[in-house]
Design an enzyme around this catalytic site. Structure first.
Site, short mmCIF file in Angstrom:
data_model
loop_
_atom_site.label_atom_id
_atom_site.label_comp_id
_atom_site.label_asym_id
_atom_site.label_seq_id
_atom_site.Cartn_x
_atom_site.Cartn_y
_atom_site.Cartn_z
N LYS A 143 0.86 -1.18 0.00
CA LYS A 143 0.00 0.00 0.00
C LYS A 143 0.89 1.23 0.00
O LYS A 143 1.75 1.40 0.87
CB LYS A 143 -0.91 0.00 1.23
CG LYS A 143 -1.69 1.29 1.35
CD LYS A 143 -2.75 1.21 2.41
CE LYS A 143 -3.42 2.56 2.58
NZ LYS A 143 -4.50 2.53 3.54
N ARG A 147 -10.95 10.43 1.98
CA ARG A 147 -10.88 11.17 3.26
C ARG A 147 -12.15 11.99 3.44
O ARG A 147 -12.66 12.13 4.54
CB ARG A 147 -9.63 12.05 3.28
CG ARG A 147 -8.34 11.29 2.95
CD ARG A 147 -7.47 11.03 4.17
NE ARG A 147 -6.47 10.01 3.89
CZ ARG A 147 -5.31 10.21 3.28
NH1 ARG A 147 -4.97 11.44 2.92
NH2 ARG A 147 -4.48 9.22 3.06
N LYS A 181 1.89 10.04 6.71
CA LYS A 181 1.56 8.67 6.26
C LYS A 181 2.73 8.04 5.51
O LYS A 181 2.80 6.82 5.40
CB LYS A 181 0.28 8.68 5.41
CG LYS A 181 -0.98 9.00 6.23
CD LYS A 181 -2.23 8.24 5.78
CE LYS A 181 -3.40 8.56 6.72
NZ LYS A 181 -4.51 7.60 6.64
N GLU A 217 7.37 -6.56 1.06
CA GLU A 217 6.14 -6.39 1.86
C GLU A 217 5.18 -7.57 1.65
O GLU A 217 4.60 -8.09 2.60
CB GLU A 217 5.42 -5.09 1.45
CG GLU A 217 6.00 -3.83 2.06
CD GLU A 217 5.64 -3.68 3.54
OE1 GLU A 217 4.99 -4.57 4.11
OE2 GLU A 217 6.03 -2.66 4.12
N LYS A 227 -2.34 -1.42 -3.67
CA LYS A 227 -3.19 -0.23 -3.59
C LYS A 227 -2.33 1.03 -3.67
O LYS A 227 -1.32 1.08 -2.99
CB LYS A 227 -3.95 -0.28 -2.27
CG LYS A 227 -4.86 0.88 -2.04
CD LYS A 227 -5.42 0.80 -0.64
CE LYS A 227 -6.27 2.03 -0.39
NZ LYS A 227 -6.67 2.17 0.96
N SER A 265 -10.53 5.71 -4.36
CA SER A 265 -11.45 6.84 -4.53
C SER A 265 -11.00 7.83 -5.61
O SER A 265 -11.82 8.30 -6.40
CB SER A 265 -11.61 7.55 -3.19
OG SER A 265 -10.35 7.98 -2.70
N TYR A 273 -15.51 1.01 -6.18
CA TYR A 273 -16.77 1.72 -5.93
C TYR A 273 -17.72 1.55 -7.12
O TYR A 273 -18.89 1.88 -7.01
CB TYR A 273 -16.50 3.20 -5.69
CG TYR A 273 -15.60 3.46 -4.49
CD1 TYR A 273 -16.15 3.59 -3.21
CD2 TYR A 273 -14.22 3.54 -4.63
CE1 TYR A 273 -15.33 3.81 -2.11
CE2 TYR A 273 -13.40 3.76 -3.53
CZ TYR A 273 -13.96 3.89 -2.29
OH TYR A 273 -13.14 4.10 -1.20
C1 PBG Z 1 -6.77 3.78 5.53
C2 PBG Z 1 -7.47 3.56 4.23
C3 PBG Z 1 -7.42 4.48 3.19
C4 PBG Z 1 -8.17 3.93 2.16
C5 PBG Z 1 -8.68 2.71 2.60
N1 PBG Z 1 -8.22 2.50 3.89
C6 PBG Z 1 -6.80 5.82 3.12
C7 PBG Z 1 -5.44 6.01 3.61
O1 PBG Z 1 -4.65 5.08 3.73
O2 PBG Z 1 -5.07 7.15 3.88
C8 PBG Z 1 -8.37 4.59 0.84
C9 PBG Z 1 -9.48 4.09 0.01
C10 PBG Z 1 -9.77 4.94 -1.15
O3 PBG Z 1 -9.09 5.95 -1.44
O4 PBG Z 1 -10.72 4.58 -1.86
N2 PBG Z 1 -6.83 2.81 6.43
#
Ligand code: PBG
Length: 338
Positions: free
Chosen positions: A202, A212, A231, A247, A262, A288, A327
């Site tokens: 990730k 967010r 982050k 990882e 991701k 997203s 989505y």
């Molecule tokens: C955090 C988490 C995130 C998403 C899913 N779980 C955001 C982040 O890591 O800051 C993002 C999902 C998306 O953007 O659709 N636990």
């Protein structure tokens, strides 16, 4: 990889096989079906459905609406739903205590969905960020995210999710060692059939922006004077690919049943390497921002929306994914004729 020696032109004319729909279908190398989707869904604590402005077509759903959506997933042949919570701001705190509340909105949604459509798999995000007032995925001390203290909270969270009937725990926090801790805790609590899909590779990504807003966790996590933690100290550097293999290897040795990359589209090279290196069920999250990009361009008339949706999802199959968290799941399932 092309195995046959190629005949020279004009004996070989590659366009021969592209001349009609039936020939194209006949030689197609990958196929997209509703069975490839995990429907990414946001649950909120109130009533009804609330649109997410930066994600046209996506709504936050109440627990009751989630139950209806689970039936819809079943009818559309979508195998699983991934649930993400939007928590009221006043319930958040520095430690994300609500994450392990067995009566919290995630557990209530899981129960409601399993009651409504037990045949649909439910996946829960194991992460603190929807529940912390600072928006980070971990416990902060002196501007640093504490790895091991965070894991303790993730284990408590994962156990209440499993207890509520969740089928797949999906840790998305990127703490080191969390898969082993979750697996051990699940076995110890008699949840040997609960699966783990780790967010193994990730990346720290700008493409999570609209999420967010969707879960109400603000524009945090970039490191600022008020909020020095970043982050980038736990999510991966987008420049790296060898590290992604480390990882993934780590999470597999710790007991992950499935692994995930991701974001999705900008990281298909990573997907491909993971598939080739480990031959594990590999998923990608069309996040997203990827959703928002397609919808924004289509909304301006710059892209054919339906074709762009299906082409973007088909790319994950071509890259070797077992499936994709998206989505678009219900919309795409309908476009595929479900
Ligand atoms: C955090 C988490 C995130 C998403 C899913 N779980 C955001 C982040 O890591 O800051 C993002 C999902 C998306 O953007 O659709 N636990």
């Amino acid at each position: 990889m092309s195995k046959a020696p190629l005949a020279p032109y004009p004996a070989l004319r590659l366009r021969r096989l592209r001349q009609a729909d039936w020939t194209r279908r006949l030689v197609r190398e990958s196929v997209l079906t509703p069975s490839d989707f995990i429907w990414s869904m946001v649950v909120h604590e109130g009533e009804g459905r609330i649109p997410v402005p930066s994600m046209p077509g996506v709504e936050r759903l109440s627990v009751a609406e989630c139950a209806k959506a689970a039936k819809e997933a079943r009818a559309l042949g979508i195998p699983a739903i991934a649930v993400f919570p939007h928590i009221d701001a006043e319930k958040k705190d520095a430690l994300g205590e609500q994450a392990a509340d067995p009566d919290g909105v995630v557990c209530r949604a899981v129960k409601a969905m399993k009651d409504a459509a037990p045949e649909v798999g439910i996946m829960c995000d194991v992460a603190l960020d929807p529940f912390t007032d600072h928006g980070h995925d971990g416990v902060i001390e002196g501007g640093r995210i504490l790895n091991d203290a965070t894991i303790e909270r993730l284990v408590a969270q994962g156990l209440v999710q499993a207890e509520a009937g969740c089928d797949i725990l999906a840790p998305s926090d990127m703490m080191d060692g969390r898969v082993a801790a979750l697996r051990g805790a699940l076995e110890g609590a008699g949840h040997q059939d609960v699966m783990i899909m780790s967010y193994a590779a990730k990346y720290a990504s700008a493409f999570y922006g609209p999420y967010r807003e969707a879960i109400g966790s603000g524009k945090l996590g970039t490191g600022s004077v008020d909020n020095p933690a970043d982050k980038k100290t736990y999510q991966m550097d987008s420049a790296n690919t060898e590290e992604a293999l480390r990882e993934v290897a780590l999470d597999i040795t710790e007991g992950a049943d499935m692994v995930m990359v991701k974001p999705g589209m900008p990281y298909l090279d990573i997907v491909r390497r993971v598939v080739e290196a480990f031959a594990m069920p590999t998923f990608a999250f069309q996040v997203s921002g990827e959703y928002a990009m397609i919808m924004a361009a289509a909304g301006n008339g710059w892209l054919d929306e339906e074709r762009a949706i299906l082409e973007s999802l088909g790319a994950f199959k071509r890259a070797g994914c077992a499936g994709v968290i998206t989505y678009f799941a219900p919309r795409a399932a309908r476009l595929l004729g479900a």
